[in-house]
Design a protein around this motif. Structure first.
Motif, short mmCIF file in Angstrom:
data_model
loop_
_atom_site.label_atom_id
_atom_site.label_comp_id
_atom_site.label_asym_id
_atom_site.label_seq_id
_atom_site.Cartn_x
_atom_site.Cartn_y
_atom_site.Cartn_z
N ARG A 1 24.89 87.99 97.21
CA ARG A 1 25.19 89.36 96.78
C ARG A 1 24.22 90.40 97.35
NH1 ARG A 1 27.56 91.07 91.01
NH2 ARG A 1 27.85 93.24 91.56
N ALA B 1 25.20 93.41 100.00
CA ALA B 1 24.97 94.81 99.63
C ALA B 1 24.27 95.55 100.77
CB ALA B 1 24.15 94.89 98.36
N THR B 2 23.39 94.87 101.48
CA THR B 2 22.73 95.53 102.62
C THR B 2 23.70 95.75 103.77
OG1 THR B 2 21.99 93.42 103.52
CG2 THR B 2 20.47 94.59 102.05
N GLN C 1 33.01 89.88 97.82
CA GLN C 1 31.82 89.05 97.63
C GLN C 1 32.20 87.67 97.11
OE1 GLN C 1 29.33 91.41 95.09
NE2 GLN C 1 28.52 92.61 96.80
N PHE D 1 26.68 96.79 103.22
CA PHE D 1 27.61 97.74 102.61
C PHE D 1 28.93 97.10 102.21
CE2 PHE D 1 24.89 100.27 105.45
CZ PHE D 1 24.24 101.02 104.49
N THR E 1 30.30 96.02 99.05
CA THR E 1 30.00 96.09 97.61
C THR E 1 31.18 95.71 96.73
OG1 THR E 1 30.59 98.43 97.63
CG2 THR E 1 28.26 97.87 97.96
N SER E 2 32.32 95.43 97.31
CA SER E 2 33.47 95.03 96.52
C SER E 2 33.25 93.63 95.94
CB SER E 2 34.72 95.03 97.39
OG SER E 2 35.80 94.45 96.70
N PRO E 3 33.35 93.49 94.63
CA PRO E 3 33.14 92.15 94.03
C PRO E 3 34.14 91.11 94.52
CG PRO E 3 33.10 93.84 92.34
CD PRO E 3 33.53 94.50 93.60
#
Length: 113
Positions: free
Chosen positions: A40, A44-45, A54, A47, A49-51
């Motif tokens: 995770r 995030a790094t 992920q 970009f 960010t959608s769960p």
């Protein structure tokens, strides 16, 4: 005709390897939560960010990682015996190793663990 028979045997082994890799990468694998938590911050790094994305990437990481990890004993066997390409014996070793890796996932799937 001999090449066709050999190719069909190898296709069956490869299908089994891919299937067990997918089983090990699914949400009921005991390693899934750890992979999701570790992946995770990296996503995030990037970009992402959608769960949902992920979750899918965590599953893909586990599936591919288990196939690669299970292929190591088969590769060592091929190197030790001097084989130049995979045959049904080395693919059976690969399938057995990924089956052993997928046992905890099957245990959680069937409610044993």
């Amino acid at each position: 005709m001999d090449d066709r028979e050999r190719a069909l045997k190898q296709d069956g082994y490869l299908l089994g390897i891919a299937t067990l890799g997918l089983v090990n990468g699914m949400h009921f694998s005991p390693l899934y939560d750890g992979a999701f938590v570790l992946l995770r911050p990296i996503l995030a790094t990037l970009f992402i960010t959608s769960p949902v994305v992920q979750f899918y990437l965590s599953s893909l990481l586990l599936a591919v990682g288990s196939v690669l990890l299970a292929g190591i004993p088969a590769a060592i066997f091929e190197r030790a015996t001097g084989r130049k390409e995979s045959d049904p014996t080395s693919l059976a070793i690969w399938l057995a190793c990924i089956g052993a890796l997928a046992l905890p996932a099957f245990g959680r799937l069937f409610g044993v663990i």
